[in-house]
Design an enzyme around this catalytic site. Structure first.
Site, PDB file in Angstrom:
ATOM      1  N   GLU A  92       9.076  -5.702 -26.424  1.00 44.85           N
ATOM      2  CA  GLU A  92       8.622  -4.730 -25.438  1.00 44.85           C
ATOM      3  C   GLU A  92       9.160  -3.337 -25.778  1.00 44.85           C
ATOM      4  O   GLU A  92      10.328  -3.201 -26.147  1.00 44.85           O
ATOM      5  CB  GLU A  92       9.196  -5.199 -24.086  1.00 44.85           C
ATOM      6  N   TRP A  93       8.325  -2.331 -25.633  1.00 45.15           N
ATOM      7  CA  TRP A  93       8.780  -0.952 -25.808  1.00 45.15           C
ATOM      8  C   TRP A  93       9.451  -0.506 -24.508  1.00 45.15           C
ATOM      9  O   TRP A  93       8.867  -0.612 -23.423  1.00 45.15           O
ATOM     10  CB  TRP A  93       7.609  -0.018 -26.130  1.00 45.15           C
ATOM     11  N   ILE A  94      10.686  -0.023 -24.626  1.00 43.65           N
ATOM     12  CA  ILE A  94      11.404   0.488 -23.454  1.00 43.65           C
ATOM     13  C   ILE A  94      11.274   2.010 -23.435  1.00 43.65           C
ATOM     14  O   ILE A  94      11.669   2.677 -24.401  1.00 43.65           O
ATOM     15  CB  ILE A  94      12.915   0.115 -23.518  1.00 43.65           C
ATOM     16  N   ASP A 194      28.235  -6.842 -29.470  1.00 44.30           N
ATOM     17  CA  ASP A 194      28.188  -5.635 -30.311  1.00 44.30           C
ATOM     18  C   ASP A 194      27.933  -4.420 -29.422  1.00 44.30           C
ATOM     19  O   ASP A 194      27.056  -3.604 -29.680  1.00 44.30           O
ATOM     20  CB  ASP A 194      27.073  -5.782 -31.362  1.00 44.30           C
TER      21      ASP A 194
HETATM   22  P1  ADP Z   1      19.119  -1.781 -35.813  1.00 41.05           P
HETATM   23  O1  ADP Z   1      19.013  -3.277 -35.668  1.00 41.05           O
HETATM   24  O2  ADP Z   1      18.483  -1.308 -37.080  1.00 41.05           O
HETATM   25  O3  ADP Z   1      20.525  -1.255 -35.596  1.00 41.05           O
HETATM   26  P2  ADP Z   1      18.415  -1.073 -33.080  1.00 41.05           P
HETATM   27  O4  ADP Z   1      18.092  -2.336 -32.396  1.00 41.05           O
HETATM   28  O5  ADP Z   1      19.773  -0.484 -32.788  1.00 41.05           O
HETATM   29  O6  ADP Z   1      18.183  -1.177 -34.672  1.00 41.05           O
HETATM   30  O7  ADP Z   1      17.274  -0.033 -32.721  1.00 41.05           O
HETATM   31  C1  ADP Z   1      17.215   1.269 -33.298  1.00 41.05           C
HETATM   32  C2  ADP Z   1      16.902   2.311 -32.211  1.00 41.05           C
HETATM   33  O8  ADP Z   1      15.623   2.036 -31.647  1.00 41.05           O
HETATM   34  C3  ADP Z   1      17.870   2.227 -31.023  1.00 41.05           C
HETATM   35  O9  ADP Z   1      18.958   3.101 -31.182  1.00 41.05           O
HETATM   36  C4  ADP Z   1      17.011   2.626 -29.851  1.00 41.05           C
HETATM   37  O10 ADP Z   1      17.024   4.029 -29.688  1.00 41.05           O
HETATM   38  C5  ADP Z   1      15.622   2.229 -30.253  1.00 41.05           C
HETATM   39  N1  ADP Z   1      15.177   0.972 -29.601  1.00 41.05           N
HETATM   40  C6  ADP Z   1      15.705  -0.271 -29.789  1.00 41.05           C
HETATM   41  N2  ADP Z   1      15.045  -1.195 -29.080  1.00 41.05           N
HETATM   42  C7  ADP Z   1      14.051  -0.521 -28.416  1.00 41.05           C
HETATM   43  C8  ADP Z   1      13.006  -0.928 -27.515  1.00 41.05           C
HETATM   44  N3  ADP Z   1      12.840  -2.206 -27.186  1.00 41.05           N
HETATM   45  N4  ADP Z   1      12.184   0.034 -27.032  1.00 41.05           N
HETATM   46  C9  ADP Z   1      12.330   1.336 -27.397  1.00 41.05           C
HETATM   47  N5  ADP Z   1      13.277   1.778 -28.248  1.00 41.05           N
HETATM   48  C10 ADP Z   1      14.139   0.859 -28.750  1.00 41.05           C
END
Ligand code: ADP
Length: 287
Positions: A92-94, A194
């Site tokens: 899901e996009w947040i 984490d």
């Molecule tokens: P990685 O596994 O490469 O560390 P992350 O899960 O931390 O990646 O996601 C990278 C960035 O994407 C996050 O810092 C956040 O800003 C954004 N993000 C992560 N999940 C979502 C989501 N479900 N919807 C919108 N943005 C997200």
């Protein structure tokens, strides 16, 4: 991109991709905002990750979701790639908002930590960043922490040549007397694993959302200690956490020992800039 279309078709969304943009901020994967005619998505992709890489992240998100305590993105699909294949995690996009509700983050995390298990650790290997995190179900927290946490970082540190001989001998000495400092049987709380400031978001309604977990069951002081490694979360977070779940009496005394795991992992991933804080903690406990 081919992988985006392929992943969307796995969940039956063959509608036209109207927009796809790279999202920055992650350390490890390529991340994208994807909008089709029917929906918006967040997608992470990577080539060359182990087959359980996205599976454990998805399972962690689902385990947190099942507690019904704090919001996480809904997971739609994850790949279990063969060697070298491109893989994706689709969720899901947040929509991020501008309201920062650290009070709710604190109280909701405390409610999540109130979900406990009989054993410590976790049943399958996970990852801390890109590093392998071996796991086991252990009857004693201190044994799990010694073997699966400090011991695993010791092994990685040796193989990556990150440990001076003094650092190594101090770490081994500390591991041998760990039960002097850590509780053997704290409550085994569900932990995100984490939790630094980059791994939570605030949605449009100001609700906290946890992302990118590496879950385990263990002492909740371990999670809180990590929130303090890079300067700490806003004070509202700790105040409201403690209204639900008081900090354990051993918190201050064990904090540095718990931060040691994360600092060792950073030393192993990013190098010598994390050496001095690791050495300070080791010296404090072993002289
Ligand atoms: P990685 O596994 O490469 O560390 P992350 O899960 O931390 O990646 O996601 C990278 C960035 O994407 C996050 O810092 C956040 O800003 C954004 N993000 C992560 N999940 C979502 C989501 N479900 N919807 C919108 N943005 C997200």
């Amino acid at each position: 991109m081919e992988i985006i279309k392929k992943t969307l078709s796995r969940i039956g969304d063959d509608s036209e991709v109207q927009k796809q943009t790279a999202v920055s901020g992650g350390d490890i994967n390529q991340a994208f905002y994807v909008q089709t005619q029917s929906q918006e998505y967040f997608m992470k992709t990577n080539a060359g990750v182990p087959s359980h890489f996205f599976q454990v992240e998805a399972e962690g998100l689902q385990a947190i979701q099942q507690t019904g305590t704090i919001r996480v993105p809904e997971v739609y699909h994850y790949d279990q790639p063969e060697d070298g294949e491109s893989a994706a995690l689709l969720m899901e996009w947040i929509h991020s908002g501008s309201m920062n509700d650290h009070a709710s983050l604190g109280s909701q995390l405390a409610h999540m930590h109130s979900h406990t298990n009989a054993s410590y650790g976790y049943g399958t290997p996970t990852f801390v960043g890109q590093l392998d995190q071996p796991n086991t179900w252990a009857p004693s927290w201190v044994d799990y922490y010694r073997t699966c946490r400090l011991g695993a970082q010791l092994d990685i540190g040796i193989s990556k040549n990150r440990l001076t001989s003094k650092r190594r001998s101090r770490l081994e000495a500390l591991m041998n007397k760990l039960d002097q400092y850590l509780p053997a049987h704290p409550k085994a709380s569900l932990l995100h694993g984490d939790l630094w400031a980059g791994n939570y978001m605030m949605d449009e309604q100001g609700r906290p959302v946890l992302i990118d977990p590496s879950i385990l069951y263990g002492d909740h002081a371990f999670e809180l200690a990590f929130t303090e490694v890079f300067g700490g979360f806003p004070s509202d977070f700790y105040e409201h956490y403690q209204e639900v779940l008081p900090l354990p009496v051993h918190y201050e005394e064990t904090k540095a020992l718990y931060q040691l795991f994360y600092l060792l992992a950073h030393l192993n991933m990013f190098g010598e800039s994390y050496g001095p804080p690791v050495d300070r903690i080791l010296k404090h406990y072993t002289g």
